[in-house]
Enzyme design. Structure first.
Site, short mmCIF file in Angstrom:
data_model
loop_
_atom_site.label_atom_id
_atom_site.label_comp_id
_atom_site.label_asym_id
_atom_site.label_seq_id
_atom_site.Cartn_x
_atom_site.Cartn_y
_atom_site.Cartn_z
N HIS A 118 0.03 3.32 -0.05
CA HIS A 118 0.77 2.55 1.45
C HIS A 118 1.29 4.26 2.07
CE1 HIS A 118 4.66 3.14 3.96
NE2 HIS A 118 4.65 1.73 4.51
N SER A 119 0.35 3.66 3.15
CA SER A 119 0.21 4.39 4.92
C SER A 119 -0.75 5.46 4.53
CB SER A 119 1.28 5.03 4.94
OG SER A 119 1.72 6.06 6.35
N LEU A 120 -0.96 6.33 4.39
CA LEU A 120 -1.68 7.42 4.56
C LEU A 120 -2.52 7.18 2.56
CD1 LEU A 120 -3.48 10.54 4.95
CD2 LEU A 120 -1.55 10.95 4.02
#
Length: 347
Positions: free
Chosen positions: A198-200
């Site tokens: 998720h995300s980074l």
């Protein structure tokens, strides 16, 4: 129920040593070196199956936690075997879990994203600003003491080779990930390996998936295409006879249009990202993207608070909504004509 897989053709470098040699030759000398790619048939995640996406999102969420903690999500019983990595050092930002199917046929590496307040926050933010900003996190003059490299020149001019050097030398998360994936491929030579985050964490999963030719699913991740270019990652060429000019990498991005981060719109001095010290400016993704229209279907406005993985799991993937006509999952599409950092002049 369990995860659904489908036959997937991936393209892998014939020699990883040649791959890394070509990468360094491009980075250090600006010269190209041939990389031979082999098509390989594997079983990859069926990203058009809503339950599979939900389970992969839960694994991505679990990369932030340890079993038994309140933010740990239950998985299907066939995925109850896992082991953590990167949790030994409290300040080590690259961490998560490896999930193993009950028959050992599939291994899923889940990579943690950014923790805003916690022991890993400093390293997380540094990698965010190095990977997803246009030029060293130089937002405006007020950021002169918050930049992550010294490549800004003046008047929106940036030394691109300087930024590439900074990413290659300082982006420790990618290098750690390469070592970890090498270890997993050695430990599970006959298993299908998938990468999620998720995300980074999702962006790192994508960069590593592109490197090794492994299927990756990234949730709510900033655009990582520019980072791949700056890291000088060799890519398999577009397929002969295909109308697509995109690289045939086995990457799927999953996000909704109420989250400004994957769309590159949490920018500008007054944005909540900038106010918190993040320069998340890129929005072009590798592979294909599945975009859920939460603005029109759920009436959500664009808000950074919708970025958290909990919203994606409970209010999008497990909401039981037909997001397109008779479809629980929107069609995965390439992002055509996408341009990052258009106002910058790169030298």
């Amino acid at each position: 129920m369990t995860l659904k897989a489908q036959a997937t053709t991936v393209y892998r470098p014939r020699s990883l040593s040649d791959y890394h040699s070509a990468r360094m030759r491009s980075a250090r000398h600006g010269e190209s070196q041939r990389v031979d790619w082999d098509p390989v048939e594997v079983l990859g995640p069926n990203v058009q199956d809503i339950h599979t996406l939900s389970q992969l999102a839960r694994m991505s969420a679990n990369a932030y936690a340890l079993p038994g903690q309140k933010n740990w999500y239950d998985l299907d019983v066939s995925w109850n075997t896992s082991f953590p990595y990167g949790w030994e050092d409290a300040k080590d930002g690259f961490r998560g879990h490896v999930f193993i199917s009950s028959d050992n046929s599939t291994v899923v590496l889940a990579i943690k994203g950014t923790t805003v307040q916690g022991s890993t926050s400093k390293k997380d933010k540094f990698n965010d600003n190095l990977l997803f900003s246009c030029c060293c996190a130089h937002v405006d003059f007020s950021w002169v003491f918050r930049t992550v490299c010294k490549c800004y020149r003046s008047n929106w001019r940036c030394d691109d080779s300087c930024v590439s050097d900074a990413l290659i030398e300082d982006s420790m998360f990618y290098s750690i990930g390469v070592s970890l994936v090498n270890d997993l491929m050695f430990l599970y030579p006959s298993s299908d390996i998938w990468l999620v985050g998720h995300s980074l964490g999702g962006a790192l999963a994508s960069l590593l998936g592109s490197t090794f030719g492994l299927p990756a699913v990234a949730f709510e991740s900033p655009g990582e295409r520019l980072a791949a270019e700056r890291l000088h990652l060799p890519m398999p060429p577009p397929l002969p006879g295909s109308s697509s000019t995109s690289f045939p990498v086995p990457i799927t991005h999953v996000y909704h249009n109420s989250d400004p981060i994957p769309q590159g719109t949490c920018t500008g001095f007054a944005s909540p990202c900038a106010q918190a010290g993040y320069a998340l400016e890129t929005h072009c993704h590798l592979g294909k993207s599945i975009v859920f229209d939460t603005v029109n279907r759920l009436g959500w406005r664009v808000d950074i608070r919708y970025h958290v993985i909990k919203n994606v799991i409970l209010k999008v993937l497990e909401a039981g909504i037909d997001w397109e006509e008779d479809r629980k999952v929107p069609i995965a599409r390439e992002e055509e004509d996408c341009v990052d950092c258009f106002k910058w002049d790169f030298e």
